[in-house]
Design a protein around this motif. Structure first.
Motif, PDB file in Angstrom:
ATOM      1  N   TRP A 124      68.777  12.572  36.506  1.00  0.00           N
ATOM      2  CA  TRP A 124      67.896  13.687  36.153  1.00  0.00           C
ATOM      3  C   TRP A 124      68.624  15.032  36.200  1.00  0.00           C
ATOM      4  O   TRP A 124      68.238  15.968  35.490  1.00  0.00           O
ATOM      5  CB  TRP A 124      66.670  13.699  37.062  1.00  0.00           C
ATOM      6  N   MET A 145      68.734   4.898  29.519  1.00  0.00           N
ATOM      7  CA  MET A 145      68.162   4.518  30.803  1.00  0.00           C
ATOM      8  C   MET A 145      68.619   5.564  31.804  1.00  0.00           C
ATOM      9  O   MET A 145      69.822   5.809  31.944  1.00  0.00           O
ATOM     10  CB  MET A 145      68.624   3.128  31.212  1.00  0.00           C
ATOM     11  N   LEU A 146      67.684   6.181  32.507  1.00  0.00           N
ATOM     12  CA  LEU A 146      68.002   7.272  33.429  1.00  0.00           C
ATOM     13  C   LEU A 146      68.401   6.703  34.783  1.00  0.00           C
ATOM     14  O   LEU A 146      67.664   5.917  35.382  1.00  0.00           O
ATOM     15  CB  LEU A 146      66.803   8.196  33.577  1.00  0.00           C
ATOM     16  N   THR A 170      63.365  11.691  39.213  1.00  0.00           N
ATOM     17  CA  THR A 170      63.779  10.792  38.129  1.00  0.00           C
ATOM     18  C   THR A 170      62.609  10.503  37.198  1.00  0.00           C
ATOM     19  O   THR A 170      62.742  10.557  35.969  1.00  0.00           O
ATOM     20  CB  THR A 170      64.333   9.489  38.717  1.00  0.00           C
ATOM     21  N   ALA A 171      61.457  10.203  37.766  1.00  0.00           N
ATOM     22  CA  ALA A 171      60.279   9.914  36.951  1.00  0.00           C
ATOM     23  C   ALA A 171      59.846  11.135  36.147  1.00  0.00           C
ATOM     24  O   ALA A 171      59.440  11.014  34.986  1.00  0.00           O
ATOM     25  CB  ALA A 171      59.147   9.426  37.835  1.00  0.00           C
ATOM     26  N   ALA A 174      62.090  11.426  33.221  1.00  0.00           N
ATOM     27  CA  ALA A 174      61.829  10.333  32.278  1.00  0.00           C
ATOM     28  C   ALA A 174      60.588  10.610  31.437  1.00  0.00           C
ATOM     29  O   ALA A 174      60.539  10.247  30.250  1.00  0.00           O
ATOM     30  CB  ALA A 174      61.666   9.029  33.037  1.00  0.00           C
ATOM     31  N   ARG A 175      59.610  11.250  32.044  1.00  0.00           N
ATOM     32  CA  ARG A 175      58.393  11.601  31.281  1.00  0.00           C
ATOM     33  C   ARG A 175      58.645  12.770  30.334  1.00  0.00           C
ATOM     34  O   ARG A 175      57.949  12.922  29.323  1.00  0.00           O
ATOM     35  CB  ARG A 175      57.257  11.925  32.240  1.00  0.00           C
ATOM     36  N   ILE A 180      64.299   8.618  26.848  1.00  0.00           N
ATOM     37  CA  ILE A 180      64.483   7.789  28.039  1.00  0.00           C
ATOM     38  C   ILE A 180      63.513   6.618  27.977  1.00  0.00           C
ATOM     39  O   ILE A 180      62.297   6.796  27.921  1.00  0.00           O
ATOM     40  CB  ILE A 180      64.272   8.620  29.318  1.00  0.00           C
ATOM     41  N   ILE A 183      64.651   3.002  33.589  1.00  0.00           N
ATOM     42  CA  ILE A 183      65.382   3.508  34.739  1.00  0.00           C
ATOM     43  C   ILE A 183      66.514   2.529  35.040  1.00  0.00           C
ATOM     44  O   ILE A 183      66.384   1.326  34.831  1.00  0.00           O
ATOM     45  CB  ILE A 183      64.452   3.639  35.971  1.00  0.00           C
ATOM     46  N   ALA A 206      56.947   6.481  36.323  1.00  0.00           N
ATOM     47  CA  ALA A 206      57.142   6.853  34.922  1.00  0.00           C
ATOM     48  C   ALA A 206      56.539   5.846  33.953  1.00  0.00           C
ATOM     49  O   ALA A 206      56.470   6.109  32.750  1.00  0.00           O
ATOM     50  CB  ALA A 206      58.635   6.999  34.631  1.00  0.00           C
ATOM     51  N   LEU A 208      57.876   2.824  33.284  1.00  0.00           N
ATOM     52  CA  LEU A 208      59.010   2.309  32.523  1.00  0.00           C
ATOM     53  C   LEU A 208      59.625   1.103  33.236  1.00  0.00           C
ATOM     54  O   LEU A 208      59.533   0.987  34.462  1.00  0.00           O
ATOM     55  CB  LEU A 208      60.089   3.384  32.363  1.00  0.00           C
TER      56      LEU A 208
END
Length: 418
Positions: A124, A145-146, A170-171, A174-175, A180, A183, A206, A208
């Motif tokens: 992130w 992929m984060l 991180t989430a 990703a949003r 993305i 994860i 997220a 994901l």
């Protein structure tokens, strides 16, 4: 080797009045394999305005401005490689967020890949730089992929800091970015579950899936525990034939916990890479039916010059172990798209973007190396003849979309004078 042929009397550029043409490009006479739509037959593919316009047998050549003779070739959706390392150009020495990564366009199209997913190069803290440096400049569709580590795959101590594994941050990132799609956690070398657990927490926040590169197991942190107790339906275990844990028992039967995990929805990705595919695991496992959900390369600077080489070589290895071609294509297109929840990809459905690969299967004697240099000799090899991205030819191995030079230069508008 397979010989390329052309339809008798068929010019690759069809001259017709605009009113008589419906399509920009027609791929004529190829064998279409489109697992998303259960198509496996000789058909033509028509393209208009960068989209798939029609897939059918016998589309008249006169309805297209340009016609490519695809006879003897397999026409598939553009390949989707869900495990690459593309965060190049940062100057980070020895890191997958730097010198270990490759700018994608020089390696994707020539292997039929139109969508590549960077597997955790950025976290992130540096994803915005990755997006500006690579994603927004590439002709390849680059998704990501984060990494659960805020600074991504910076190598060494950077990837070993639980204090930088922030699930909420991180989430949130990703949003924020539609590129993305999952994860990622990888390379954590301590005997705790913190990296996996925080990646899964971020995935839950997220909405994901999570891809895990588990690496070396510990007595209190085993691969079986990862698969059975931590991964959720839709989560992905990559490097499935890496040689760090057995996949079959002494009778050659797939271990029950793997079958149970697949039954409840855990996904298994090939992820070849420079050190994560060995024949001693792949051969007995595939013989028993333990095949990948997705085929991916783990493309990076060293794997591209070693046994992995590229996507079609990786696919050829699975094909050479007896997996039917249609299944190999599915693992590299529709199944890959489903794994990252992008059903707009990996399909030749009318209306979808015209990302297409034209592949041929050569017959002969070919040698394939695994990550340790061991060779398997086989009789089939996939080769990418042509790749289209949004209806534009971006790779053309033998000039199938070109016109014979003497005809081309016979037209006054193509002559140049000094």
């Amino acid at each position: 080797m397979t010989q390329l042929t052309r339809l008798p009397g068929l010019l690759l550029f069809v001259t017709a009045l605009a009113a008589q043409t419906r399509y920009d490009l027609l791929l004529k006479g190829g064998h279409v394999i489109d697992p998303a739509n259960n198509v496996n037959a000789l058909m033509d593919v028509a393209i208009a305005a960068g989209k798939i316009a029609r897939v059918a047998a016998g589309i008249p050549a006169a309805e297209a401005r340009q016609v490519v003779d695809a006879r003897g070739l397999f026409v598939t959706p553009g390949l989707v490689d869900i495990h690459v390392h593309a965060y190049a150009g940062t100057g980070m020495k020895g890191a997958y967020s730097g010198d270990n990564s490759l700018y994608p366009d020089g390696y994707t199209f020539r292997s039929g890949v139109t969508t590549a997913v960077d597997a955790g190069g950025a976290g992130w803290r540096n994803f915005a730089d990755f997006k500006d440096r690579v994603i927004d400049r590439a002709k390849t569709r680059v998704l990501a992929m984060l990494n659960i580590v805020g600074r991504g795959m910076g190598g060494g101590a950077i990837e070993q800091k639980p204090e930088d594994m922030d699930a909420a941050a991180t989430a949130k990132a990703a949003r924020q970015y539609p590129e993305i799609v999952a994860i990622k956690t990888a390379h954590y070398a301590a005997p705790e579950w913190v990296a996996v657990d925080r990646a899964i927490e971020a995935g839950k926040l997220a909405g994901l899936p999570v891809m895990v590169d588990f690496g070396t197991p510990f007595p209190n942190r085993t691969f079986e525990q990862l698969i059975s107790d931590h991964l959720r339906p839709g989560d992905i275990s990559t490097h499935m034939y890496q040689g760090l844990q057995p996949l079959v028992d002494d009778k050659g039967k797939t271990l029950p916990y793997l079958l149970s995990a697949r039954k409840r929805g855990v996904k298994f990705d090939l992820g070849h890479g420079g050190g994560s595919f060995v024949w001693s695991e792949a051969v007995p496992a595939i013989r028993d039916g333990w095949v990948p959900d997705t085929i991916s390369t783990d493309l990076h600077a060293s794997s591209a010059n070693a046994g992995m080489k590229d996507m079609v070589t990786t696919m050829s290895k699975v094909l050479s172990l007896g997996v039917p071609l249609a299944d190999v294509i599915r693992m590299s297109t529709w199944s890959a798209a489903l794994s990252i929840r992008r059903t707009d990809l990996g399909t030749l459905r009318p209306g979808a973007g015209a990302d297409i690969a034209l592949l041929r299967v050569d017959k002969g004697k070919f040698g394939y190396q695994d990550a340790r240099g061991a060779r398997l000799t086989a009789s089939q090899k996939l080769v990418c003849e042509m790749t289209l991205r949004d209806g534009k030819v971006v790779w053309d191995l033998n000039g199938l979309a070109g016109e014979e030079w003497d005809t081309y230069y016979a037209r006054p508008e193509n002559r140049r004078t000094r």
